[in-house]
Design a protein around this motif. Structure first.
Motif: not given
Length: 433
Positions: A319-326
């Protein structure tokens, strides 16, 4: 399936998904073979990213460690029961595939214990032999693993009740199953077909293994024809659900995948494995928001589960929510550190790459890349390049230049001598005293 795809065999992506299904089912040896085949195909591709290759290598390492751990535990149980000859090939196999220093030491001690017990047994036999003619084996004579020993070793990784069933099958199944585990899928299909023709038990597990061979050979229709009736007799066989879902995902038939998951026995419906299958079905359907919601609900209701957390991070990335993934990968690493378990290289890789992309170029990320270069040496040039760029961002041009040189040497396959890289070791489980 297209004409070209028929001859080229399964894609790397499909092989990886098969490996994932086998890994979740605890069939680590087969999962390892799938990941290795996927990596070989991936390395031949011209448009495949280093990230994906690193992901495959991480999964290969994880399956090796899981398999080594299972072999070690089975060997310990066999030694405890006095089955020394059965334990030895398991120890040898575990030593060959592990890269865990602590496990290597433990296996060496286990082998010493085995040899000590065998020596004591031999001395006792010799004392009881009036003529002193007890059979002896020269100490420096290489030990040859027989086919029966290999088969017992492979079956030793299965759940006890399944293991007993597999050991009861005949010679054709034994040859086919060993071929399946060594990647010789044509031979596997030939002998497993013969074994199936000989076995009249409707609840036999032979169709499951033959279907696995067919999937490796790019024959999903024949695999499905085996798996559907198999589940009627073995409705709790998780690998069959996973393989069927893989077929349905490949065919973009997500309604069938949903119907299959809805048909599972009630006692399994809310299990971790089937929650993952539900989420992955939504993920493969491109419904990343729904997949994310399913994983988050599970964590909220059931508490922390690392596999769900990894899947949730993957959905955030989609979803492009890379900060949440990180942040999720960071939490996984933190939990591994606090409970003294090994951090999977794939998790380190994901966290380091997302941090680097976010402009977080601190010493922690630098150390992660140094560790990853040791754990996944095939991707070392890219990791050393990132180290060089972090040093450059910190204003340390001397170290930046040095690691640019190391990255270039690694890429060219040149052994760089005289440079010792100081990274931290992967977190391993410590012994309980």
């Amino acid at each position: 399936m297209s004409f070209l795809k028929f001859f080229s065999g399964p894609t790397p992506e499909k092989l990886e998904k098969k490996g994932d299904a086998l890994f979740k089912a605890g069939l680590w040896g087969q999962a390892k073979l799938e990941y290795e085949r996927a990596l070989v195909k991936a390395e031949k591709g011209s448009d495949l990213s280093p990230d994906w290759k690193a992901q495959l290598s991480g999964k290969i390492a994880e399956t090796k460690e899981a398999l080594a751990k299972a072999h070690q535990k089975t060997a310990e149980d066999l030694i405890e029961s006095g089955y020394y000859d059965d334990a030895r090939p398991l120890i040898s196999l575990a030593r060959e595939i592990t890269s865990n220093e602590a496990r290597t030491r433990a296996l060496a001690k286990l082998l010493e214990k085995l040899e000590s017990l065998q020596q004591a047994e031999a001395e006792e036999d010799l004392a009881n032999d009036y003529y002193g003619l007890a059979d002896e084996q020269t100490a420096d004579e290489p030990y040859k693993v027989t086919r029966d020993e290999q088969y017992h070793a492979v079956c030793g990784t299965l759940p006890p009740e399944i293991q007993e069933t597999y050991l009861s099958y005949g010679e054709n199944f034994k040859i086919g199953y060993l071929a399946l585990n060594t990647g010789d899928f044509e031979t596997a299909a030939t002998y497993l077909s013969r074994a199936m023709a000989e076995d009249l038990d409707p609840g036999s597990y032979i169709p499951l293994e033959l279907a696995t061979a067919y999937l490796h050979l790019g024959r999903p229709t024949e695999a499905r024809q085996l798996l559907v009736p198999f589940l009627e007799h073995q409705p709790e066989a998780l690998p069959a659900y996973q393989l069927l879902c893989d077929i349905y995902w490949e065919e973009k038939d997500f309604h069938l995948a949903d119907a299959l998951i809805d048909s599972v026995p009630e006692n399994l419906a809310d299990s971790l494995a089937f929650r993952l299958l539900r989420g992955e079905t939504r993920y493969h359907a491109g419904e990343f928001d729904k997949a994310k919601a399913l994983y988050q609900t599970f964590l909220d209701d059931q508490g922390w589960q690392e596999k769900i957390a990894v899947a949730l991070a993957k959905a955030h990335e989609a979803l492009g929510e890379n900060e949440n993934a990180r942040r999720i990968y960071q939490e996984i690493m933190g939990r591994c550190t606090s409970c003294r378990t090994r951090i999977a290289p794939e998790i380190k890789h994901k966290y380091a790459e997302l941090s680097f992309a976010a402009g977080i170029l601190d010493s922690n990320v630098l150390q992660l890349y140094l560790a990853l270069a040791q754990e996944m040496p095939h991707n070392a040039p890219a990791y050393y390049d990132k180290v060089s760029r972090i040093y450059a961002a910190q204003g340390n041009e001397r170290e930046a230049a040095r690691f640019r040189s190391i990255a270039k040497g690694a890429a060219e396959g040149i052994l760089i001598t005289g440079s010792k890289v100081h990274g931290f070791k992967a977190c391993e489980r410590l012994p309980v005293l």
